[in-house]
Structure formats: structure tokens, C-alpha cells
Design a protein around this motif. Structure first.
Motif, PDB file in Angstrom:
ATOM      1  N   ASP A  72       0.756  -1.202  -0.060  1.00 12.98           N
ATOM      2  CA  ASP A  72       0.060   0.006   0.057  1.00 12.98           C
ATOM      3  C   ASP A  72       0.693   1.266  -0.067  1.00 12.98           C
ATOM      4  O   ASP A  72       0.473   2.308  -0.732  1.00 12.98           O
ATOM      5  CB  ASP A  72      -0.974  -0.057   1.098  1.00 12.98           C
ATOM      6  CG  ASP A  72      -2.077  -0.849   0.928  1.00 12.98           C
ATOM      7  OD1 ASP A  72      -2.412  -1.610  -0.003  1.00 12.98           O
ATOM      8  OD2 ASP A  72      -2.820  -1.261   1.969  1.00 12.98           O
ATOM      9  N   ASP A  73       1.965   1.230   0.710  1.00  9.54           N
ATOM     10  CA  ASP A  73       3.127   2.298   0.955  1.00  9.54           C
ATOM     11  C   ASP A  73       3.448   2.476  -0.773  1.00  9.54           C
ATOM     12  O   ASP A  73       3.685   3.787  -0.975  1.00  9.54           O
ATOM     13  CB  ASP A  73       4.111   2.180   1.497  1.00  9.54           C
ATOM     14  CG  ASP A  73       3.858   2.064   3.107  1.00  9.54           C
ATOM     15  OD1 ASP A  73       2.632   2.726   3.464  1.00  9.54           O
ATOM     16  OD2 ASP A  73       4.531   1.367   3.873  1.00  9.54           O
ATOM     17  N   VAL A  74       3.894   1.638  -1.140  1.00 11.11           N
ATOM     18  CA  VAL A  74       4.471   1.510  -2.622  1.00 11.11           C
ATOM     19  C   VAL A  74       3.389   2.066  -3.528  1.00 11.11           C
ATOM     20  O   VAL A  74       3.626   3.030  -4.284  1.00 11.11           O
ATOM     21  CB  VAL A  74       4.861   0.266  -3.182  1.00 11.11           C
ATOM     22  CG1 VAL A  74       5.280   0.368  -4.571  1.00 11.11           C
ATOM     23  CG2 VAL A  74       6.116  -0.188  -2.227  1.00 11.11           C
ATOM     24  N   ALA A  75       2.173   1.577  -3.501  1.00  6.98           N
ATOM     25  CA  ALA A  75       0.884   2.082  -4.258  1.00  6.98           C
ATOM     26  C   ALA A  75       0.828   3.854  -4.368  1.00  6.98           C
ATOM     27  O   ALA A  75       0.677   4.087  -5.231  1.00  6.98           O
ATOM     28  CB  ALA A  75      -0.245   1.448  -4.005  1.00  6.98           C
ATOM     29  N   GLY A  76       0.960   4.091  -3.016  1.00  5.39           N
ATOM     30  CA  GLY A  76       0.906   5.479  -2.622  1.00  5.39           C
ATOM     31  C   GLY A  76       1.889   6.267  -3.487  1.00  5.39           C
ATOM     32  O   GLY A  76       1.673   7.421  -4.057  1.00  5.39           O
ATOM     33  N   THR A  77       3.188   5.981  -3.306  1.00  6.93           N
ATOM     34  CA  THR A  77       4.342   6.557  -3.953  1.00  6.93           C
ATOM     35  C   THR A  77       4.202   6.639  -5.534  1.00  6.93           C
ATOM     36  O   THR A  77       4.488   7.467  -5.977  1.00  6.93           O
ATOM     37  CB  THR A  77       5.663   5.962  -3.386  1.00  6.93           C
ATOM     38  OG1 THR A  77       5.817   5.877  -2.217  1.00  6.93           O
ATOM     39  CG2 THR A  77       6.876   6.396  -4.314  1.00  6.93           C
ATOM     40  N   VAL A  78       3.484   5.275  -6.081  1.00  5.64           N
ATOM     41  CA  VAL A  78       3.696   5.439  -7.500  1.00  5.64           C
ATOM     42  C   VAL A  78       2.315   6.063  -7.916  1.00  5.64           C
ATOM     43  O   VAL A  78       2.640   6.958  -8.970  1.00  5.64           O
ATOM     44  CB  VAL A  78       2.999   3.790  -8.014  1.00  5.64           C
ATOM     45  CG1 VAL A  78       2.779   3.620  -9.511  1.00  5.64           C
ATOM     46  CG2 VAL A  78       4.342   2.700  -7.782  1.00  5.64           C
ATOM     47  N   ARG A  79       1.335   6.416  -7.397  1.00  4.82           N
ATOM     48  CA  ARG A  79       0.300   7.439  -7.529  1.00  4.82           C
ATOM     49  C   ARG A  79       0.957   8.737  -7.763  1.00  4.82           C
ATOM     50  O   ARG A  79       0.714   9.403  -8.612  1.00  4.82           O
ATOM     51  CB  ARG A  79      -0.791   7.115  -6.674  1.00  4.82           C
ATOM     52  CG  ARG A  79      -1.763   6.042  -6.844  1.00  4.82           C
ATOM     53  CD  ARG A  79      -3.186   6.314  -6.282  1.00  4.82           C
ATOM     54  NE  ARG A  79      -2.756   6.007  -4.782  1.00  4.82           N
ATOM     55  CZ  ARG A  79      -2.905   4.746  -4.097  1.00  4.82           C
ATOM     56  NH1 ARG A  79      -3.135   4.028  -4.706  1.00  4.82           N
ATOM     57  NH2 ARG A  79      -2.623   4.994  -2.835  1.00  4.82           N
ATOM     58  N   LYS A  80       1.681   9.114  -6.676  1.00  2.00           N
ATOM     59  CA  LYS A  80       2.266  10.330  -6.804  1.00  2.00           C
ATOM     60  C   LYS A  80       3.283  10.436  -7.645  1.00  2.00           C
ATOM     61  O   LYS A  80       3.395  11.597  -8.409  1.00  2.00           O
ATOM     62  CB  LYS A  80       2.842  10.767  -5.355  1.00  2.00           C
ATOM     63  CG  LYS A  80       1.756  10.984  -4.160  1.00  2.00           C
ATOM     64  CD  LYS A  80       2.703  11.181  -2.811  1.00  2.00           C
ATOM     65  CE  LYS A  80       1.637  11.575  -1.736  1.00  2.00           C
ATOM     66  NZ  LYS A  80       1.297  12.991  -1.895  1.00  2.00           N
ATOM     67  N   THR A  81       3.901   9.532  -7.825  1.00  5.47           N
ATOM     68  CA  THR A  81       4.892   9.363  -9.106  1.00  5.47           C
ATOM     69  C   THR A  81       4.289   9.745 -10.343  1.00  5.47           C
ATOM     70  O   THR A  81       4.757  10.511 -11.304  1.00  5.47           O
ATOM     71  CB  THR A  81       5.886   8.154  -9.217  1.00  5.47           C
ATOM     72  OG1 THR A  81       6.627   8.086  -7.636  1.00  5.47           O
ATOM     73  CG2 THR A  81       6.942   8.444 -10.186  1.00  5.47           C
ATOM     74  N   ILE A  82       3.359   9.126 -10.790  1.00  3.45           N
ATOM     75  CA  ILE A  82       2.360   9.340 -11.910  1.00  3.45           C
ATOM     76  C   ILE A  82       1.939  10.711 -11.999  1.00  3.45           C
ATOM     77  O   ILE A  82       2.123  11.402 -13.083  1.00  3.45           O
ATOM     78  CB  ILE A  82       1.222   8.290 -12.115  1.00  3.45           C
ATOM     79  CG1 ILE A  82       2.025   6.879 -12.258  1.00  3.45           C
ATOM     80  CG2 ILE A  82       0.471   8.792 -13.231  1.00  3.45           C
ATOM     81  CD1 ILE A  82       0.872   5.669 -12.232  1.00  3.45           C
ATOM     82  N   ASP A  83       1.369  11.209 -10.893  1.00  2.29           N
ATOM     83  CA  ASP A  83       1.039  12.450 -10.752  1.00  2.29           C
ATOM     84  C   ASP A  83       1.866  13.699 -11.096  1.00  2.29           C
ATOM     85  O   ASP A  83       1.746  14.787 -11.562  1.00  2.29           O
ATOM     86  CB  ASP A  83       0.389  12.805  -9.402  1.00  2.29           C
ATOM     87  CG  ASP A  83      -0.873  12.121  -9.097  1.00  2.29           C
ATOM     88  OD1 ASP A  83      -1.487  11.645 -10.114  1.00  2.29           O
ATOM     89  OD2 ASP A  83      -1.273  12.134  -8.028  1.00  2.29           O
ATOM     90  N   ALA A  84       3.377  13.267 -10.825  1.00  4.23           N
ATOM     91  CA  ALA A  84       4.464  13.937 -11.088  1.00  4.23           C
ATOM     92  C   ALA A  84       5.035  14.272 -12.471  1.00  4.23           C
ATOM     93  O   ALA A  84       5.835  14.971 -12.838  1.00  4.23           O
ATOM     94  CB  ALA A  84       5.830  13.634 -10.444  1.00  4.23           C
ATOM     95  N   GLY A  85       4.384  13.269 -13.350  1.00  5.04           N
ATOM     96  CA  GLY A  85       4.613  13.410 -14.920  1.00  5.04           C
ATOM     97  C   GLY A  85       5.611  11.989 -15.074  1.00  5.04           C
ATOM     98  O   GLY A  85       5.778  12.150 -16.327  1.00  5.04           O
TER      99      GLY A  85
END
Length: 287
Positions: A99-112
Motif C-alpha cells: 500500500d505504501d508503494v502504491a501511494g508512492t507510484v500514484r504520486k510519481t505518476i501525478d509528477a509526470g
């Protein structure tokens, strides 16, 4: 960056990893917008961020000592400064759970970003690698998150068997292949095994892996044309360019302090050229 543009960049990046007849993808690693813009101007197809480079630029050692949001702020600046795909080094995912990694990936995608590195190394000297199943679950979480975002995110599953000299040297090839293939089954598109430098080992890895191999380039590693013959799919350079740049800065500093001279700056990019590059980037890419 709008969603359609990001998706197109991601698909271009994804396709580049499946072109079996193509030369290796040369993926230089940047640490700020300026270094990324210079890579693009040189004609490179894509760029990866360097976690060590970004951390050092902000005065912090590597190894997730930099806060996730601080790192992703730089990733966003990088991704929006160029028109080529950007893959983000998110280290071990900034968290212990899927779940932690999923949150990081979502934010990474949001970053472009349109790709990620996800490594299995730990800070525990007695247990330097994460449990294979646990890391595979992190990769699955990353893939699920990307699918939910409808983005063909390129996941570079990294194992640090060679990087951290884990176990008996004679067993490392088999160990690395076993781990990397599990990461491929979990959803990785490319398999990153840093720390390998000789052609024989690289060839054995290419032969044993189920997916494309990413090698970390450097002074002791065969040149890219030779890596191409060995079947390597992707070559990145990690923190090497950043450390080389700082090494050059150290030479400038020594000349200023010890000699009172400026000759080390003779190879600097002319002020007008740099300004033109940055102006073009700002006009064409930054939103």
C-alpha cells in the motif's frame, strides 16, 4: 502535462523495451531540470532520475533520507522540463508495504513520470536484500496502481545481488536470475542488475532472464556497442554523471583556492547557449 501526452510518452517508452531488433535504450540519469534538458538537447530518447543525484543536490545522502515529497517535487520539475519520457528512481518505494508503494507510484505518476525503478536492497547489513516475495508484492502493487491510472508505466525491477555483493560470488548469477525472474512475473517490464561489469556475467544474465536486462554503465563496463552484441536491452548510468560533475567542480575549487586560476572553467557551456536551452524548455514544455 495533460493525461494524453503522458500516456503517449509512456507508450513510447514501453514500446522501446520490446523492440528486439533495436539497439539498447541509453537512459542517462539526471538530478535536476538543467541536466535533463542537456540530455534531451544531445538527442537522447529518454531519461531516468538518479535518487543519489537528487539527494546530493539537496544536501542529503542517498537511501530514502530525502522525504518522498521533496524527491517527487524534483521529479515533477524534471518531467515537465522536457518532451521525452522520464523514469523516476523511487528507491524501495518509500514504505514497507504494498500500500505504501502504491501511494508512492500514484504520486510519481501525478509528477509526470512514465517509468519507475523499484529496488530490493535494504539498509540492514545482516539482511541486505528484501524478501523476494515481499518485493514482488510491491511490484504487483505498482503495476495495479498504474493499470488503475490507465498508464503503461514501465517498471524496472531491480535486484542488488551484485551491487551489495550478497552471498558467495559463485552463486550470484543464479541468485540474481532467480530474483529478477520473480520480479518479471510480478509485473516488471525490465530487469535491473547493477554491479555487473564483465561480458561473461552479462551474457549469462541475458541468457537466464525472462525479460530485458538493464545494465549500469560506467568506466569498468563494456561500451554500449559491445553490450548490444551481448543482448543488453537498456543501459543507465546512475549517479555517475552527477558525481563526475561534482568531481569537476572539485577541480575548479582546488584551482581557485590553490592556484588562483580559472582555467578549469574553459569547457563550460557558454552562458548564452545555456540560457537558450532553458528558454526553449520553458516555452515548449513547462506548464
Amino acid at each position: 502535462m495533460d493525461t494524453d501526452t503522458q500516456r503517449e510518452l509512456a507508450q513510447t517508452f514501453q514500446n522501446r523495451h520490446t523492440e528486439t531488433t533495436a539497439d539498447p535504450l541509453v537512459l542517462p540519469n539526471s538530478w535536476d531540470a538543467a541536466s535533463t534538458i542537456i540530455y534531451e538537447a544531445a538527442g537522447l530518447e529518454a531519461v531516468g532520475t538518479s535518487s543519489a543525484g537528487i539527494a546530493a543536490a539537496l544536501g542529503v545522502p542517498d537511501g530514502e533520507h530525502l522525504a518522498r515529497d521533496e524527491m517527487l517535487a524534483v521529479v515533477s520539475r524534471i518531467a515537465h522540463s522536457v518532451g521525452i519520457p522520464v523514469s523516476a528512481d523511487i528507491e524501495a518505494g518509500y514504505g514497507d508495504t504494498p500500500d505504501d508503494v502504491a501511494g508512492t507510484v500514484r504520486k510519481t505518476i501525478d509528477a509526470g513520470a512514465v517509468g519507475i525503478n523499484l529496488e530490493d536492497g535494504t539498509d540492514n547489513s545482516e539482511s541486505p536484500l528484501m524478501d523476494t516475495h515481499r518485493h514482488s508484492e510491491k511490484i504487483r502493487a505498482a503495476r495495479k496502481t498504474a493499470d488503475e491510472a490507465d498508464l503503461p508505466l514501465v517498471i524496472n525491477g531491480r535486484t542488488d545481488v551484485f551491487w551489495r555483493d550478497v552471498g558467495n560470488e559463485a552463486d550470484r548469477i543464479e541468485h540474481a536470475i532467480e530474483r529478477a525472474n520473480e520480479y518479471y512475473d510480478a509485473g516488471s517490464d525490465c530487469l535491473f542488475i547493477p554491479g555487473v561489469t564483465d561480458a561473461e556475467t552479462i551474457a549469462a544474465l541475458v541468457d537466464g532472464l525472462d525479460g530485458p536486462l538493464n545494465v549500469l554503465g560506467g568506466p569498468e563496463v563494456p561500451p554500449i556497442p559491445e553490450l548490444n552484441k551481448l543482448g543488453v536491452a537498456r543501459v543507465s548510468v546512475g549517479s555517475g554523471p552527477m558525481r563526475a560533475t561534482l568531481g569537476y567542480l572539485r577541480e575548479i575549487s582546488t584551482a581557485l583556492n590553490d592556484e588562483g586560476t580559472y582555467h578549469q572553467m574553459e569547457n563550460a557551456i557558454p552562458y548564452s547557449d545555456l540560457n537558450a536551452l532553458l528558454t526553449t524548455s520553458r516555452n515548449h514544455h513547462t506548464e
